[in-house]
Enzyme design. Sequence first.
Site, PDB file in Angstrom:
ATOM      1  N   GLU B 193     -11.611  -5.825   4.816  1.00 47.76           N
ATOM      2  CA  GLU B 193     -11.930  -4.928   5.929  1.00 47.76           C
ATOM      3  C   GLU B 193     -13.415  -4.601   6.040  1.00 47.76           C
ATOM      4  O   GLU B 193     -13.983  -4.590   7.126  1.00 47.76           O
ATOM      5  CB  GLU B 193     -11.142  -3.608   5.811  1.00 47.76           C
ATOM      6  N   HIS B 262      -0.184   5.674   3.117  1.00 44.88           N
ATOM      7  CA  HIS B 262       0.091   4.956   4.360  1.00 44.88           C
ATOM      8  C   HIS B 262       0.514   5.894   5.481  1.00 44.88           C
ATOM      9  O   HIS B 262       1.143   5.475   6.441  1.00 44.88           O
ATOM     10  CB  HIS B 262       1.182   3.910   4.140  1.00 44.88           C
TER      11      HIS B 262
END
Lengths: 336, 337
Positions: B193, B262
């Site tokens: 990322e 998450h």
Amino acid sequence: MTAGQKNVARVGGNGPSLTREQFIDAFHEMLLIRRFEEKAGQLYGMGLIGGFCHLYIGQEAVVVGIQMTLKDGDKLITSYRDHGQMLAAGMTPRGVMAELTGRATGYSRGKGGSMHMFSREKNFYGGHGIVGAQVALGIGLAFANKYRGTDEVSVAYFGDGAVNQGQVYESFNLAALHKLPCLFVIENNLYGMGTSVERASASHELWRNGEPWGIPGRRVDGMDVAAVHEAAAEAVAHCRAGKGPYLLEMMTYRYRGHSMSDPAKYRKREEVDEVRKTRDPIEHVRRILMDAGVSEDDLRKIEDDIKATVNDSAEFAQTSPEPDPAELYTDVLLEA
Amino acid sequence: MATDILMPALSPTMTEGALARWVKAEGDAVSIGDVLAEIETDKATMEVEAVESGVLGRILVPEGTQDIAVNTPIAILVAEGEAVPDAASASTTTSEPKSELPTQTPVEQPPSAPAHVASTLLNAPEPEKDWGPTTEITVREALHDAMQAELRRDPDVFLIGEEVAEYQGAYKISQGLLAEFGDKRVIDMPITEHGFTGMAVGAALTGLKPIVEFMTMNFSMQAIDHIINSAAKTLYMSGGQMGCPIVFRGPNGAAARVGAQHSQCYGSWYAHVPGLKVVAPWSSADAKGLLRAAIRDPNPVVVLENEILYGRKFPCPVDEDFILPIGKARLSGKGAM
Ligand SMILES: Cc1ncc(C[n+]2csc(CCOP(=O)(O)OP(=O)(O)O)c2C)c(N)n1
Ligand SMILES: [Mg+2]
């Protein structure tokens, strides 16, 4: 690895050296950077430049040698030690000095300062203060070249300290994976602030750091503009031919502190003096030119010329207005 | 020409310092780079180097002196054989040294906010544009259709992210886009990322218009430095020269039974960053209209989607040109006056 030791592995062949005209150009460009930076140091001392200010003195041959191998449209990106890169890219001394002094006439209209200047016209993409960020951004510039189907190359400059950032290796992988036309240039000036390469990197052969991804690398004497030019010409040709990225480790040295407020206790004065005396990139070319029969008068003319340019930039900067305080609120978002 | 050597500012905060030691004596020859003296700043002991060659003609401030203001002449440098003036002159190499560090111009009144902000607040809201007939589609389809429409419309738009191409999207938002636009414009990324976000931001600085899909926004934290320091701040730091037309999007906020790593909302994180726009659509119409606007916006826009809503159906205008303005509230219904 010591500063005086050249320790240069000549991997590629000994390509043609520079012509006399090229040496004269290189002398001019390097001296312009040197004198400009000395002036910036003076203005800092007078309180006219504030904040951080990282001078490029000693490293001039790197950027000048590389720039001579580039063409219009090639893109550039570097760290906060950016004044030399900008002058070599053809940005004006006036605009750079005005930005250093925080004036409205500077490249970023006084809102970037020493570390953050940009020029679309000269394809200079900054000027970045986060160590290593310019490497990932740099492969993005190369990605854009490829996306648009041009044969343009992007050059990402970073330091021996930046080499230990994770995103540098993420970038190596992406550049190799997508065969991006990106020239990675490590300016190994032996220190990241006060930490020597030995104390920061388990491997000292930084030119080999792209090997796991098959990125060809070379270590180059970054104090010798002809050696830089020769290596860069090979590397740029590789990138331009669509063969993917290339890595050059430039062995260089900065004479001044990391920034203006560096007491420099991590290295001995004799180390600096020795490099200045034995490896100075500008004196090196001066000797070559004198041997080639260029007269002292001709060289003096270049020096006078540069002095006038640099003084003019300082005068321009100091007589330019500071930005209006309302500018704090502009350029945050573009009108959609 | 005689030149005054001034007390230098050797750190961003220094206004005065002490002269610890003279390394050169009166009459000594000096060349560029020689250490002249040692100075104690507010931070450390630092060396003062000669910036010009010559002879140290006269020392004006003896060693041991404390509290010397920055820019006070401390010595006079002359050329070889030149007469030494008694006192500092105004003949410094740079014109008009200021007698003290320039202090910031005090801002007496806060600079007035740009006029358009005030006027938008005061004006009565314009009526919603009527986009005509609608059809029921899921939020997932709405996001897909928005990207498809913008990819068709502008060749500078491309989509990158993990599993966006061959896998057809981890949440199937990009289903079919690879087949229509090819791997030059719908690009799978390795799990990297920080690297690919930096790459996309670099491409955007050249004028391309990347859509960066984060598998979930939670992973944008790996790349948050590029979102904030590189994408959001460059326009300002370049004095308006270098905009960054980019979209960062992905599912954000509460998800079901996945644990705290998450299941986190980045709304207030990103909304507090000058230079970023943030949208968080709820319905299909909002998702389609705002994502299209985000892709066309010349600024970096964070689009916060919600996984739990992906499968929900809402009416959405069928008009091909349907788009919504960013930053304008929708009048959902009238309350009591
Ligand atoms: C991510 C990050 N960490 C730390 C710093 C503070 N810092 C600025 S420059 C620097 C040293 C970098 O050294 P190097 O990459 O060798 O470049 P050089 O200064 O020698 O040109 C450090 C630690 C920063 N700006 N960014
Ligand atoms: Mg370094």
